[in-house]
Design an enzyme around this catalytic site. Structure first.
Site, PDB file in Angstrom:
ATOM      1  N   TYR A  23     -49.035 -57.953  -9.051  1.00  0.00           N
ATOM      2  CA  TYR A  23     -49.828 -59.087  -8.225  1.00  0.00           C
ATOM      3  C   TYR A  23     -50.080 -60.194  -9.075  1.00  0.00           C
ATOM      4  O   TYR A  23     -49.897 -60.378 -10.215  1.00  0.00           O
ATOM      5  CB  TYR A  23     -51.092 -58.522  -7.691  1.00  0.00           C
ATOM      6  CG  TYR A  23     -50.882 -57.365  -6.644  1.00  0.00           C
ATOM      7  CD1 TYR A  23     -50.031 -57.580  -5.307  1.00  0.00           C
ATOM      8  CD2 TYR A  23     -51.012 -56.126  -6.856  1.00  0.00           C
ATOM      9  CE1 TYR A  23     -49.637 -56.733  -4.482  1.00  0.00           C
ATOM     10  CE2 TYR A  23     -50.753 -55.135  -5.908  1.00  0.00           C
ATOM     11  CZ  TYR A  23     -49.930 -55.085  -4.760  1.00  0.00           C
ATOM     12  OH  TYR A  23     -49.798 -54.351  -3.894  1.00  0.00           O
ATOM     13  N   HIS A  73     -58.324 -57.588 -10.411  1.00  0.00           N
ATOM     14  CA  HIS A  73     -56.995 -56.754  -9.999  1.00  0.00           C
ATOM     15  C   HIS A  73     -55.809 -57.833 -10.730  1.00  0.00           C
ATOM     16  O   HIS A  73     -55.357 -58.549 -10.289  1.00  0.00           O
ATOM     17  CB  HIS A  73     -56.605 -56.826  -8.423  1.00  0.00           C
ATOM     18  CG  HIS A  73     -55.535 -55.813  -8.332  1.00  0.00           C
ATOM     19  ND1 HIS A  73     -54.693 -55.087  -9.180  1.00  0.00           N
ATOM     20  CD2 HIS A  73     -55.125 -55.172  -7.108  1.00  0.00           C
ATOM     21  CE1 HIS A  73     -53.861 -54.461  -8.478  1.00  0.00           C
ATOM     22  NE2 HIS A  73     -53.977 -54.261  -7.429  1.00  0.00           N
ATOM     23  N   HIS A  94     -49.931 -53.963 -11.418  1.00  0.00           N
ATOM     24  CA  HIS A  94     -49.258 -53.777 -10.054  1.00  0.00           C
ATOM     25  C   HIS A  94     -48.057 -54.878  -9.664  1.00  0.00           C
ATOM     26  O   HIS A  94     -47.518 -54.821  -8.579  1.00  0.00           O
ATOM     27  CB  HIS A  94     -49.736 -53.004  -8.951  1.00  0.00           C
ATOM     28  CG  HIS A  94     -50.640 -51.801  -9.431  1.00  0.00           C
ATOM     29  ND1 HIS A  94     -51.452 -51.521  -8.587  1.00  0.00           N
ATOM     30  CD2 HIS A  94     -50.672 -51.204 -10.600  1.00  0.00           C
ATOM     31  CE1 HIS A  94     -52.106 -50.168  -9.216  1.00  0.00           C
ATOM     32  NE2 HIS A  94     -51.846 -50.027 -10.286  1.00  0.00           N
TER      33      HIS A  94
END
Length: 383
Positions: free
Chosen positions: A192, A187, A190
């Protein structure tokens, strides 16, 4: 409710139903993994795993969608084994004996249903709030201790911190292969942790991990390389990234294709097998002068398979959806056109699959009239 953009359910050649079957049902390969069709379940945080352990309801949730024709499932974000990685005791973790045993059951059930599955490995970085579980004393850490809104109330990561987090991602990836998953997704989107290094808004470092776009990619590339080294050569590594950030939808890593290539090239060289390019609306062009969306540009620049995402099958973006608004069904002809000309390779579906576990089966069979609009109440259950 019928689609707001009418589409025929006529199975004759050339109809939308026929095109959906022909185009979406084609298998695709990611580093030797054969995904049976082009439909991906997008990662969606659900918070139904008390103690970070996915239970039988989580097993059923994913297996049901695989049985209904989803080719590749990307799980909800799962915390890697670093105390600052998360801020909820109901988000699943990808470390710990009980947690991994739960995930092994998920993978087994998805395979039994005919699907493939990768866990999304996640560290939230400076999004973490003080005193939150599962490790209340853990600090918020990031490249510069800066939150997405520009406030500085966390800790800039030391070399030791960087090594610990890189190791946590590598250990989680090795665990994923060991317990039967088909690959991993990192990931990096976004806002993070990984994305906090990629974005100039949160990365103010003056060492080798900050500065120009290539330097800001160094941490992500080191995670990719460590993950790549911890798993078999034919174990797929997917990297999810975005221009936009949570609560900062106009943020951009790159203003031009050349700037985007500077970010993506080190990641591809480090061992990314496929990119998952996260946008809020897949049909929007990414740069002036071209109709290509972000996934299309990613494929063009890297040569890697790409996954597109963003309000597939619905007429409103997911931000409003997760704020409690519903969305009507939207046609897929434009999506099929783009797939047919190989702009991207796979299509991730979020809220439409959350609403209707049978979405893939209906679309592959051309049953567009049976598709249901999205109701935000679907967020409250794990069905």
């Amino acid at each position: 409710m019928t689609a707001t953009t009418a589409e025929s359910t006529d199975p004759t050649p050339g109809s939308s139903a026929s095109r959906a079957a022909q185009i979406l049902a084609r298998p695709v390969s990611i580093n030797g993994l054969t995904v049976p069709n082009r439909i991906v379940m997008a990662p969606m945080t659900r918070m139904f795993s008390p103690g970070g352990v996915p239970g039988e309801d989580v097993v059923s949730y994913y297996a049901r969608r695989a049985a209904a024709g989803v080719g590749l499932i990307v799980t909800e974000g799962t915390y890697v084994g670093h105390e600052s990685a998360g801020e909820s005791d109901r988000v699943p973790r990808f470390h710990g004996e009980e947690q991994l045993a739960g995930w092994a059951k998920v993978a087994e059930a998805v395979h039994a249903a005919g699907g493939t599955i990768v866990p999304q490995l996640w560290h939230i970085g400076m999004v973490r709030r003080p005193g939150k579980p599962p490790f209340e004393q853990a600090p918020a850490v990031g490249p510069s201790g800066i939150r997405l809104d520009g406030t500085q109330d966390g800790r800039a990561m030391t070399r030791g911190d960087l090594d610990d987090v890189i190791g946590a991602f590598a250990e989680a990836a090795a665990a994923a292969e060991r317990i039967g998953f088909d690959g991993v997704e990192l990931h990096g989107a976004h806002g993070y942790l990984i994305d906090q290094f990629l974005w100039a808004g949160t990365n103010r470092r003056t060492d080798a991990y900050g500065g120009d776009p290539v330097a800001r990619t160094k941490f992500a590339a080191e995670i990719v390389a460590a993950v790549r080294a911890s798993v078999s050569a034919d174990f797929p590594v997917v990297f999810r990234y975005s221009q936009w950030k949570s609560d900062n939808y106009d943020a951009r890593l790159a203003e031009t294709p050349e700037e985007l290539e500077a970010v993506l090239a080190p990641l591809a060289a480090a061992g990314v097998d496929a990119f998952h390019a996260s946008t809020r609306r897949y049909w929007l062009p990414e740069f002036d002068g071209s109709d290509l969306n972000l996934a299309g540009w990613t494929k063009k620049l890297t040569g890697r398979p790409t996954i597109t995402v963003g309000s597939v099958g619905l007429d409103g973006d997911f931000i409003r959806g997760f704020a409690g608004e519903g969305s009507a069904v939207k046609g897929l002809d434009d999506l099929l056109d783009r797939l047919e000309r190989d702009e991207f390779d796979l299509v991730a579906v979020g809220r439409a699959l959350l609403q209707d576990p049978e979405w893939a089966a209906k679309v592959l069979a051309g049953r567009f009239d049976d598709l249901a609009p999205y109701d935000a109440a679907a967020l409250k259950t794990l069905s």
